[in-house]
Enzyme design. Structure first.
Site, mmCIF file in Angstrom:
data_model
loop_
_atom_site.group_PDB
_atom_site.id
_atom_site.type_symbol
_atom_site.label_atom_id
_atom_site.label_comp_id
_atom_site.label_asym_id
_atom_site.label_seq_id
_atom_site.Cartn_x
_atom_site.Cartn_y
_atom_site.Cartn_z
ATOM 1 N N LYS A 14 59.414 79.658 54.941
ATOM 2 C CA LYS A 14 58.212 79.762 54.061
ATOM 3 C C LYS A 14 57.058 80.716 54.453
ATOM 4 O O LYS A 14 56.823 81.722 54.065
ATOM 5 C CB LYS A 14 57.935 78.538 53.269
ATOM 6 C CG LYS A 14 58.827 77.785 52.727
ATOM 7 C CD LYS A 14 58.491 76.463 51.935
ATOM 8 C CE LYS A 14 57.745 75.373 52.715
ATOM 9 N NZ LYS A 14 58.670 74.949 54.117
ATOM 10 N N ARG A 89 55.520 71.040 45.349
ATOM 11 C CA ARG A 89 56.756 69.992 46.189
ATOM 12 C C ARG A 89 57.171 68.754 45.569
ATOM 13 O O ARG A 89 58.093 68.042 45.941
ATOM 14 C CB ARG A 89 56.000 69.567 47.488
ATOM 15 C CG ARG A 89 56.262 70.331 48.584
ATOM 16 C CD ARG A 89 55.281 69.631 49.639
ATOM 17 N NE ARG A 89 56.159 70.004 51.137
ATOM 18 C CZ ARG A 89 55.644 71.022 51.921
ATOM 19 N NH1 ARG A 89 54.943 71.896 51.681
ATOM 20 N NH2 ARG A 89 56.440 70.809 52.971
ATOM 21 N N ARG A 128 59.612 75.496 67.840
ATOM 22 C CA ARG A 128 58.046 75.728 67.366
ATOM 23 C C ARG A 128 57.053 74.858 68.077
ATOM 24 O O ARG A 128 55.837 75.205 68.258
ATOM 25 C CB ARG A 128 57.730 75.931 65.939
ATOM 26 C CG ARG A 128 56.582 76.347 65.507
ATOM 27 C CD ARG A 128 56.302 76.590 64.016
ATOM 28 N NE ARG A 128 56.454 75.172 63.553
ATOM 29 C CZ ARG A 128 56.461 74.929 62.235
ATOM 30 N NH1 ARG A 128 56.522 76.021 61.356
ATOM 31 N NH2 ARG A 128 56.860 73.882 61.634
ATOM 32 N N ARG A 134 51.203 71.423 66.129
ATOM 33 C CA ARG A 134 51.446 70.781 64.900
ATOM 34 C C ARG A 134 51.694 69.254 65.267
ATOM 35 O O ARG A 134 52.876 68.932 65.737
ATOM 36 C CB ARG A 134 52.439 71.510 63.913
ATOM 37 C CG ARG A 134 51.569 72.254 62.909
ATOM 38 C CD ARG A 134 52.308 73.053 61.942
ATOM 39 N NE ARG A 134 53.098 72.204 61.028
ATOM 40 C CZ ARG A 134 53.812 72.596 59.853
ATOM 41 N NH1 ARG A 134 53.783 74.038 59.667
ATOM 42 N NH2 ARG A 134 54.453 71.910 59.189
ATOM 43 N N ARG A 145 60.483 64.658 57.115
ATOM 44 C CA ARG A 145 60.237 65.801 56.429
ATOM 45 C C ARG A 145 61.446 66.208 55.353
ATOM 46 O O ARG A 145 61.317 66.650 54.469
ATOM 47 C CB ARG A 145 59.380 66.984 56.962
ATOM 48 C CG ARG A 145 58.034 66.631 57.423
ATOM 49 C CD ARG A 145 57.626 67.372 58.740
ATOM 50 N NE ARG A 145 57.456 68.614 58.591
ATOM 51 C CZ ARG A 145 57.505 69.644 59.505
ATOM 52 N NH1 ARG A 145 57.456 69.105 60.708
ATOM 53 N NH2 ARG A 145 57.511 70.816 59.471
HETATM 54 P P1 AP5 Z 1 58.177 78.976 59.279
HETATM 55 O O1 AP5 Z 1 57.842 80.240 58.609
HETATM 56 O O2 AP5 Z 1 56.949 78.385 59.747
HETATM 57 O O3 AP5 Z 1 58.757 78.009 58.069
HETATM 58 P P2 AP5 Z 1 58.103 76.857 57.002
HETATM 59 O O4 AP5 Z 1 59.046 76.807 55.923
HETATM 60 O O5 AP5 Z 1 56.683 77.513 56.525
HETATM 61 O O6 AP5 Z 1 58.041 75.468 57.758
HETATM 62 P P3 AP5 Z 1 56.877 74.732 57.938
HETATM 63 O O7 AP5 Z 1 57.151 73.577 58.920
HETATM 64 O O8 AP5 Z 1 55.471 75.228 57.653
HETATM 65 O O9 AP5 Z 1 57.381 73.781 56.498
HETATM 66 P P4 AP5 Z 1 56.767 72.520 55.919
HETATM 67 O O10 AP5 Z 1 57.082 72.661 54.544
HETATM 68 O O11 AP5 Z 1 57.261 71.145 56.724
HETATM 69 O O12 AP5 Z 1 55.095 72.514 56.235
HETATM 70 P P5 AP5 Z 1 53.863 72.628 55.565
HETATM 71 O O13 AP5 Z 1 52.727 73.126 56.269
HETATM 72 O O14 AP5 Z 1 53.955 73.196 54.343
HETATM 73 O O15 AP5 Z 1 59.191 79.207 60.054
HETATM 74 C C1 AP5 Z 1 59.589 77.986 61.045
HETATM 75 C C2 AP5 Z 1 60.002 78.402 62.594
HETATM 76 O O16 AP5 Z 1 61.145 79.148 62.504
HETATM 77 C C3 AP5 Z 1 58.782 79.249 63.133
HETATM 78 O O17 AP5 Z 1 58.835 79.163 64.569
HETATM 79 C C4 AP5 Z 1 59.558 80.666 62.948
HETATM 80 O O18 AP5 Z 1 58.881 81.780 63.824
HETATM 81 C C5 AP5 Z 1 60.815 80.417 62.857
HETATM 82 N N1 AP5 Z 1 61.799 81.669 61.932
HETATM 83 C C6 AP5 Z 1 61.418 81.692 60.757
HETATM 84 N N2 AP5 Z 1 62.304 82.375 60.115
HETATM 85 C C7 AP5 Z 1 63.198 82.592 60.946
HETATM 86 C C8 AP5 Z 1 64.547 83.298 61.139
HETATM 87 N N3 AP5 Z 1 64.878 84.059 60.179
HETATM 88 N N4 AP5 Z 1 65.498 83.259 62.246
HETATM 89 C C9 AP5 Z 1 64.729 82.480 63.256
HETATM 90 N N5 AP5 Z 1 63.788 81.876 63.472
HETATM 91 C C10 AP5 Z 1 62.820 81.835 62.328
HETATM 92 O O19 AP5 Z 1 53.488 71.136 55.097
HETATM 93 C C11 AP5 Z 1 53.209 70.171 55.987
HETATM 94 C C12 AP5 Z 1 52.860 68.883 55.614
HETATM 95 O O20 AP5 Z 1 51.517 69.034 54.630
HETATM 96 C C13 AP5 Z 1 53.740 68.324 54.599
HETATM 97 O O21 AP5 Z 1 54.731 67.655 55.208
HETATM 98 C C14 AP5 Z 1 52.925 67.267 53.718
HETATM 99 O O22 AP5 Z 1 52.538 66.095 54.545
HETATM 100 C C15 AP5 Z 1 51.788 68.205 53.662
HETATM 101 N N6 AP5 Z 1 51.818 69.081 52.276
HETATM 102 C C16 AP5 Z 1 51.706 70.384 52.229
HETATM 103 N N7 AP5 Z 1 51.803 70.976 51.212
HETATM 104 C C17 AP5 Z 1 52.179 69.785 50.380
HETATM 105 C C18 AP5 Z 1 52.328 69.622 48.841
HETATM 106 N N8 AP5 Z 1 52.234 70.407 47.979
HETATM 107 N N9 AP5 Z 1 52.047 68.016 48.471
HETATM 108 C C19 AP5 Z 1 52.339 67.120 49.357
HETATM 109 N N10 AP5 Z 1 52.016 67.232 50.621
HETATM 110 C C20 AP5 Z 1 51.990 68.426 51.123
HETATM 111 MG MG MG Z 2 54.869 76.754 56.810
#
Ligand code: AP5
Ligand code: MG
Length: 194
Positions: A14, A89, A128, A134, A145
């Site tokens: 994402k 979400r 990562r 993180r 998650r």
């Molecule tokens: P990356 O681009 O970082 O993926 P991502 O989908 O952004 O992954 P996140 O870990 O950020 O998702 P998440 O939803 O768990 O975390 P968030 O911060 O939103 O890519 C991942 C890795 O893969 C990277 O190393 C990248 O380089 C690699 N990669 C990417 N594309 C690739 C490809 N094509 N090939 C190979 N490698 C690749 O949320 C964290 C926490 O915050 C949640 O668990 C929750 O507690 C809280 N939170 C956030 N938003 C909310 C909400 N709306 N409601 C409630 N709680 C929330």
């Molecule tokens: Mg992210």
């Protein structure tokens, strides 16, 4: 105005893809995960509450995250629109977002759904973890998650699919090729509307 939700499981890309496509459409990128991590770094009250949930791989309660997002939207200068990364979400969040946008005469135009097999997601996140710093990039938290994603977040995709806004994208493969695929799928969908 164009409002896109970039949707997918943890590690689906994402953040990577939002960064890659935002300049093409001149959109402002809001990652609620990044906003919360910033609150934690600043040791605000929201940050202190959020940390407990994030560390355990749980969602921050809807009322808190909706307030956080409303605050970010209120502060936004004019742009051509927003990429929402990691929000909504839950269906409650989706309904709240629809109301917030409606008040501005806007709406969610499309949901880009990055589809990646589960074991690859875990592998990406653990990979990562060596550099991200993180607190939720460990096997236990990422498995949690993923469970939360399946039970509480997949219904958001179904909510927008029922409105004809769902764009499935294969999230496996070369990052640039995926970005190009998203851009052309979005252009096709948006042109079809006018
Ligand atoms: P990356 O681009 O970082 O993926 P991502 O989908 O952004 O992954 P996140 O870990 O950020 O998702 P998440 O939803 O768990 O975390 P968030 O911060 O939103 O890519 C991942 C890795 O893969 C990277 O190393 C990248 O380089 C690699 N990669 C990417 N594309 C690739 C490809 N094509 N090939 C190979 N490698 C690749 O949320 C964290 C926490 O915050 C949640 O668990 C929750 O507690 C809280 N939170 C956030 N938003 C909310 C909400 N709306 N409601 C409630 N709680 C929330
Ligand atoms: Mg992210």
């Amino acid at each position: 105005m164009l409002n896109i939700v970039v949707f997918g499981a943890p590690g689906s890309g994402k953040g990577t893809q939002s960064d890659a496509i935002k300049s093409h459409f001149n959109l402002f990128h809001i990652s609620t995960g990044d906003v919360l991590r910033q609150e934690i770094a600043l040791d605000t009250e929201t940050g202190r509450i959020a940390k407990k949930y994030i560390d355990g791989g749980q969602l921050v309660p809807d009322d808190i995250i909706i307030e956080v997002l409303a605050h970010v939207l209120d502060k936004l200068d004019h742009q051509d629109g927003v990429i929402f990364d990691g929000f909504p979400r839950t269906v409650v969040q989706a309904e709240a977002l629809d109301r917030m946008l409606e008040k501005r005469g806007q709406r969610v135009d499309a949901l880009v759904d990055l589809q990646v097999p589960e074991e690859l997601l875990v592998e990406r996140v653990l990979n990562r973890s060596k550099v991200s710093g993180r607190s939720d990039d460990n096997e236990e938290a990422v498995r949690q998650r993923l469970e939360v994603y399946k039970s509480r977040t997949i219904p958001v995709m179904e909510y927008y699919r029922a409105m004809g806004k769902h764009i499935p994208i294969n999230g496996v493969g070369d990052i640039n090729e995926i970005s190009q695929g998203i851009i052309s799928a979005l252009e096709q969908k948006l042109n079809r509307k006018v």
